[in-house]
Design an enzyme around this catalytic site. Sequence first.
Site, PDB file in Angstrom:
ATOM      1  N   VAL A 261       3.792  -6.459  -4.419  1.00 35.36           N
ATOM      2  CA  VAL A 261       4.864  -7.497  -4.630  1.00 35.36           C
ATOM      3  C   VAL A 261       4.249  -8.742  -5.103  1.00 35.36           C
ATOM      4  O   VAL A 261       3.393  -9.326  -4.545  1.00 35.36           O
ATOM      5  CB  VAL A 261       5.643  -7.860  -3.465  1.00 35.36           C
ATOM      6  CG1 VAL A 261       6.642  -9.074  -3.533  1.00 35.36           C
ATOM      7  CG2 VAL A 261       6.375  -6.521  -2.852  1.00 35.36           C
ATOM      8  N   GLU A 262       4.311  -9.218  -6.511  1.00 34.20           N
ATOM      9  CA  GLU A 262       3.632 -10.189  -6.939  1.00 34.20           C
ATOM     10  C   GLU A 262       4.401 -11.529  -6.529  1.00 34.20           C
ATOM     11  O   GLU A 262       5.544 -11.549  -6.018  1.00 34.20           O
ATOM     12  CB  GLU A 262       3.626 -10.067  -8.429  1.00 34.20           C
ATOM     13  CG  GLU A 262       2.493  -8.961  -8.489  1.00 34.20           C
ATOM     14  CD  GLU A 262       2.194  -8.555 -10.009  1.00 34.20           C
ATOM     15  OE1 GLU A 262       2.611  -9.257 -10.972  1.00 34.20           O
ATOM     16  OE2 GLU A 262       1.218  -7.799 -10.306  1.00 34.20           O
TER      17      GLU A 262
ATOM     18  N   GLU B  94      -0.506  -1.603  -0.655  1.00 40.30           N
ATOM     19  CA  GLU B  94      -1.127  -1.301   0.555  1.00 40.30           C
ATOM     20  C   GLU B  94      -0.929  -1.931   1.638  1.00 40.30           C
ATOM     21  O   GLU B  94      -0.813  -1.654   2.861  1.00 40.30           O
ATOM     22  CB  GLU B  94      -2.806  -1.014   0.480  1.00 40.30           C
ATOM     23  CG  GLU B  94      -3.428   0.107  -0.436  1.00 40.30           C
ATOM     24  CD  GLU B  94      -3.429  -0.308  -1.956  1.00 40.30           C
ATOM     25  OE1 GLU B  94      -2.862  -1.415  -2.456  1.00 40.30           O
ATOM     26  OE2 GLU B  94      -4.487   0.407  -2.599  1.00 40.30           O
TER      27      GLU B  94
ATOM     28  N   CYS C 219      -7.956  -1.311  -4.308  1.00 34.79           N
ATOM     29  CA  CYS C 219      -9.075  -2.258  -4.676  1.00 34.79           C
ATOM     30  C   CYS C 219      -9.734  -2.357  -3.446  1.00 34.79           C
ATOM     31  O   CYS C 219      -9.580  -1.858  -2.155  1.00 34.79           O
ATOM     32  CB  CYS C 219      -8.198  -3.571  -4.943  1.00 34.79           C
ATOM     33  SG  CYS C 219      -7.301  -4.370  -3.449  1.00 34.79           S
TER      34      CYS C 219
HETATM   35  N1  THU Z   1      -2.677  -3.503  -6.722  1.00 33.05           N
HETATM   36  C1  THU Z   1      -2.176  -2.859  -5.752  1.00 33.05           C
HETATM   37  O1  THU Z   1      -0.942  -2.986  -5.479  1.00 33.05           O
HETATM   38  N2  THU Z   1      -3.306  -2.145  -5.091  1.00 33.05           N
HETATM   39  C2  THU Z   1      -4.578  -1.957  -5.380  1.00 33.05           C
HETATM   40  O2  THU Z   1      -5.363  -1.358  -4.610  1.00 33.05           O
HETATM   41  C3  THU Z   1      -4.968  -2.319  -6.779  1.00 33.05           C
HETATM   42  C4  THU Z   1      -3.915  -3.390  -7.414  1.00 33.05           C
HETATM   43  C5  THU Z   1      -2.041  -4.222  -7.721  1.00 33.05           C
HETATM   44  C6  THU Z   1      -2.166  -5.825  -7.591  1.00 33.05           C
HETATM   45  C7  THU Z   1      -1.325  -6.394  -8.776  1.00 33.05           C
HETATM   46  O3  THU Z   1       0.102  -6.495  -8.377  1.00 33.05           O
HETATM   47  C8  THU Z   1      -1.564  -5.412  -9.690  1.00 33.05           C
HETATM   48  O4  THU Z   1      -1.802  -4.249  -8.964  1.00 33.05           O
HETATM   49  C9  THU Z   1      -2.454  -5.638 -10.748  1.00 33.05           C
HETATM   50  O5  THU Z   1      -3.661  -5.905 -10.249  1.00 33.05           O
END
Ligand code: THU
Length: 137
Positions: free
Chosen positions: A54-55, A66, A97
């Site tokens: 969710v951005e 996560e 990440c």
């Molecule tokens: N993102 C995740 O949801 N989980 C991760 O482990 C890697 C990155 C999302 C964050 C962002 O909304 C998008 O991927 C691009 O970085």
Amino acid sequence: MTEKQTYAADGFDWEGLRQHAAEAAKHAYVPYSGYAVGAAAIVDDGRVLQGCNVENASYGVTLCAECGLVSSLHLSGGGRLTHFVCVNSAGEVIMPCGRCRQLLSENGGPGLLLMTVSGVKTMAEVLPDAFGPEALG
Ligand code: THU
């Protein structure tokens, strides 16, 4: 050996869990990156959890998939994560990440199994020598 056989080599239904993650990715709110992520995990009592990213217009406060999954873990009764996978919008397995490896480590421990881009690995393999609650005394 087919890819599906590889996924099932440890007797766990990784393909089923990957499908839960792919379903979760459909709910992602990603107007800024356009990169949807879905996560799914099993809890030690058998619960299945999901999360999606969710951005936010303040980019740095983006919630990774996560984050939602771990919130759901505690909201639904706690416990320890035993199996985890996250995928992109195409349903392809991606790596959590760095920050989210820390989140997963706290809630699954070194024995948590993850489906990764290079097969099933333990948390200890994807976050070696992790910082954890024991360091706080
Ligand atoms: N993102 C995740 O949801 N989980 C991760 O482990 C890697 C990155 C999302 C964050 C962002 O909304 C998008 O991927 C691009 O970085």
